[in-house]
Design a protein around this motif. Structure first.
Motif, mmCIF file in Angstrom:
data_model
loop_
_atom_site.group_PDB
_atom_site.id
_atom_site.type_symbol
_atom_site.label_atom_id
_atom_site.label_comp_id
_atom_site.label_asym_id
_atom_site.label_seq_id
_atom_site.Cartn_x
_atom_site.Cartn_y
_atom_site.Cartn_z
ATOM 1 N N GLY A 58 -31.642 23.509 -25.371
ATOM 2 C CA GLY A 58 -32.270 22.685 -25.805
ATOM 3 C C GLY A 58 -33.063 21.716 -24.742
ATOM 4 N N TRP A 59 -32.747 21.965 -23.426
ATOM 5 C CA TRP A 59 -33.198 21.321 -22.442
ATOM 6 C C TRP A 59 -34.833 21.186 -22.285
ATOM 7 N N ARG A 60 -35.413 22.244 -22.680
ATOM 8 C CA ARG A 60 -36.844 22.552 -22.496
ATOM 9 C C ARG A 60 -37.909 21.405 -23.180
ATOM 10 N N THR A 61 -37.064 20.734 -24.218
ATOM 11 C CA THR A 61 -37.534 19.833 -25.250
ATOM 12 C C THR A 61 -36.934 18.687 -25.177
ATOM 13 N N HIS A 62 -35.910 18.448 -24.519
ATOM 14 C CA HIS A 62 -35.273 17.020 -24.371
ATOM 15 C C HIS A 62 -35.602 16.106 -23.086
ATOM 16 N N ASN A 63 -36.216 15.210 -23.571
ATOM 17 C CA ASN A 63 -36.867 14.321 -22.846
ATOM 18 C C ASN A 63 -37.036 12.697 -23.436
ATOM 19 N N ARG A 64 -37.687 11.799 -22.787
ATOM 20 C CA ARG A 64 -37.888 10.561 -23.494
ATOM 21 C C ARG A 64 -39.378 10.148 -23.668
ATOM 22 N N ALA A 65 -39.993 11.270 -24.152
ATOM 23 C CA ALA A 65 -41.491 11.314 -24.729
ATOM 24 C C ALA A 65 -41.513 10.206 -25.593
ATOM 25 N N GLY A 66 -42.751 9.495 -25.488
ATOM 26 C CA GLY A 66 -43.261 8.259 -26.104
ATOM 27 C C GLY A 66 -42.593 6.824 -25.684
ATOM 28 N N HIS A 67 -41.713 7.135 -24.647
ATOM 29 C CA HIS A 67 -41.141 5.795 -24.020
ATOM 30 C C HIS A 67 -41.589 5.555 -22.459
ATOM 31 N N GLY A 68 -42.725 6.078 -22.315
ATOM 32 C CA GLY A 68 -43.400 6.039 -20.963
ATOM 33 C C GLY A 68 -44.070 6.823 -20.449
ATOM 34 N N ALA A 69 -44.573 7.049 -19.428
ATOM 35 C CA ALA A 69 -45.360 8.179 -19.030
ATOM 36 C C ALA A 69 -44.393 9.255 -18.342
ATOM 37 N N TRP A 70 -44.798 10.325 -17.995
ATOM 38 C CA TRP A 70 -44.142 11.299 -17.296
ATOM 39 C C TRP A 70 -45.401 12.048 -16.332
ATOM 40 N N GLY A 71 -45.345 11.531 -15.156
ATOM 41 C CA GLY A 71 -46.395 12.115 -14.393
ATOM 42 C C GLY A 71 -47.736 11.018 -14.051
ATOM 43 N N PRO A 72 -48.350 11.133 -13.334
ATOM 44 C CA PRO A 72 -48.272 12.292 -12.071
ATOM 45 C C PRO A 72 -46.775 11.909 -11.340
ATOM 46 N N VAL A 73 -46.313 13.328 -10.745
ATOM 47 C CA VAL A 73 -45.167 12.991 -10.104
ATOM 48 C C VAL A 73 -45.370 13.009 -8.487
ATOM 49 N N HIS A 74 -44.394 12.301 -7.903
ATOM 50 C CA HIS A 74 -44.567 12.216 -6.353
ATOM 51 C C HIS A 74 -43.500 12.672 -5.485
ATOM 52 N N GLY A 75 -42.119 12.954 -6.159
ATOM 53 C CA GLY A 75 -40.746 13.118 -5.412
ATOM 54 C C GLY A 75 -39.835 13.592 -6.229
ATOM 55 N N VAL A 76 -38.588 13.823 -5.519
ATOM 56 C CA VAL A 76 -37.492 13.791 -6.224
ATOM 57 C C VAL A 76 -36.558 12.839 -5.703
ATOM 58 N N MET A 77 -35.316 12.631 -6.670
ATOM 59 C CA MET A 77 -34.537 11.529 -6.474
ATOM 60 C C MET A 77 -33.121 12.206 -6.726
ATOM 61 N N ILE A 78 -32.232 11.779 -5.563
ATOM 62 C CA ILE A 78 -30.987 12.351 -5.700
ATOM 63 C C ILE A 78 -30.000 10.959 -6.099
ATOM 64 N N HIS A 79 -28.954 11.514 -7.191
ATOM 65 C CA HIS A 79 -28.238 10.298 -7.578
ATOM 66 C C HIS A 79 -26.656 11.068 -7.541
ATOM 67 N N HIS A 80 -25.679 9.888 -7.678
ATOM 68 C CA HIS A 80 -24.270 10.573 -7.798
ATOM 69 C C HIS A 80 -23.950 9.900 -9.403
ATOM 70 N N THR A 81 -22.989 10.447 -10.221
ATOM 71 C CA THR A 81 -22.768 10.149 -11.246
ATOM 72 C C THR A 81 -21.879 8.808 -11.476
ATOM 73 N N GLY A 82 -20.972 8.642 -10.629
ATOM 74 C CA GLY A 82 -19.951 7.700 -10.722
ATOM 75 C C GLY A 82 -18.728 8.155 -11.399
ATOM 76 N N GLY A 83 -18.768 9.327 -12.033
ATOM 77 C CA GLY A 83 -17.751 9.709 -12.888
ATOM 78 C C GLY A 83 -17.354 11.140 -12.573
ATOM 79 N N SER A 84 -16.585 11.903 -13.312
ATOM 80 C CA SER A 84 -16.018 13.111 -13.119
ATOM 81 C C SER A 84 -16.530 14.052 -14.239
ATOM 82 N N ALA A 85 -16.351 15.372 -14.016
ATOM 83 C CA ALA A 85 -16.490 16.544 -15.072
ATOM 84 C C ALA A 85 -15.416 16.444 -16.154
#
Length: 300
Positions: free
Chosen positions: A26-53
């Motif tokens: 389901g990842w191809r249609t999983h998003n927050r459409a309708g809650h703000g814009a998506w694009g134009p895009v300018h870069g990538v952002m790295i995070h860490h979860t703060g948790g574990s698998a």
């Protein structure tokens, strides 16, 4: 400034960079459409979860009560496996500093973008969810060294997207460089960008000496033609999965078989039940004392 990659373009770019990629159903249609814009895009952002698998992976997909998922476009496990979680707007960046965004757009800074002075909800904060692809890496954030396979995969993930858009390494930032509230990721971003630049200077298939594409250190369940694993494959994958023993001395961090962990769980569960019984007996004893005191006061 660019139009976001399609799902097929994203998948192709990551695989071309040598990453082991898993597609969450389901990842191809999983998003927050309708809650703000998506694009134009300018870069990538790295995070860490703060948790574990595996709980942090589920949170990246489903979100929390205060933050609906997806919470990133991809999730990076300790073994270097990238799981695609969303395609479109995702709740990962939140509000951040417009000066940082402009520096990323211009790719104009030296080793670091300007220090951020904004965060989610602050006056003048810019919507990062509309402008950045996000990668959530499984990591507690305690300052420990990242596994080589995971760090290498983060570099490859960033390089793959930057390469697809024709951007340089300066379009890759950490969450801590976007928001003055955030500490992630724990590694040094200029060093990370240098590694990304080294990849971008070569074809996507480049594999430097002493480095190999991210490979899982633990077996995953193979799938049948219809995409569903057999019962035996699931059992084999689960029971061979190495787990850190919770009874190991601090810092030794050995891997133990799942059976050992389950036996420890059973023993620990029994000990907890015994403690609960002891507490219940104490509570009953205290309740009896209270009853006696009440009765004595009543007679008086």
């Amino acid at each position: 400034m660019a139009t976001p990659l399609t799902a097929d373009q994203m998948l192709a770019a990551l695989k071309a960079e040598g990453l082991r990629v898993v597609e969450h159903p389901g990842w191809r249609t999983h998003n927050r459409a309708g809650h703000g814009a998506w694009g134009p895009v300018h870069g990538v952002m790295i995070h860490h979860t703060g948790g574990s698998a595996p709980s942090d992976a589920e949170i990246v997909w489903s979100g929390r009560s205060d933050l609906p998922g997806p919470c990133a476009h991809a999730y990076l496990a300790k073994d270097g496996t990238v799981t695609l979680m969303g395609n479109g707007r995702a709740n990962h960046a939140g509000g951040g500093d417009g000066n940082v965004l402009q520096a990323v757009i211009d790719e104009s800074y030296s080793t670091r973008p300007p220090a951020p002075h904004k965060h989610e909800g602050s006056s003048g904060a810019v919507d990062g969810n509309a402008r950045f692809y996000g990668l959530e890496c499984s990591e507690l954030g305690k300052g420990t060294a990242w596994p080589t396979a995971q760090y290498d995969a983060a570099v490859r993930w960033a390089a793959a997207i930057l390469r697809a858009h024709g951007w340089t390494e300066k379009s890759a930032i950490g969450h801590k460089e976007w928001s003055d509230w955030k500490p992630d990721p724990t590694f040094d971003m200029p060093t990370f960008r240098a590694a990304v630049a080294a990849r971008l200077a070569h074809p996507a298939s480049w594999n430097p000496s002493g480095s190999t594409p991210a490979k899982p250190t633990t077996p995953s369940a193979p799938t049948t033609e219809d995409g569903m694993p057999t019962a035996k494959e699931i059992a084999d994958a689960v029971w061979k999965y190495p787990l850190v023993s919770p009874t190991a001395p601090k810092g030794s961090d050995p891997n133990r078989a799942a059976g050992t962990f389950v036996r420890w769980q059973d023993q620990h569960h029994a000990e907890l039940l015994a403690r609960l019984d002891q507490q219940a007996a104490r509570i009953e004893h205290l309740a009896a004392q209270v009853d006696r005191l009440i009765a004595a006061n009543t007679k008086a």
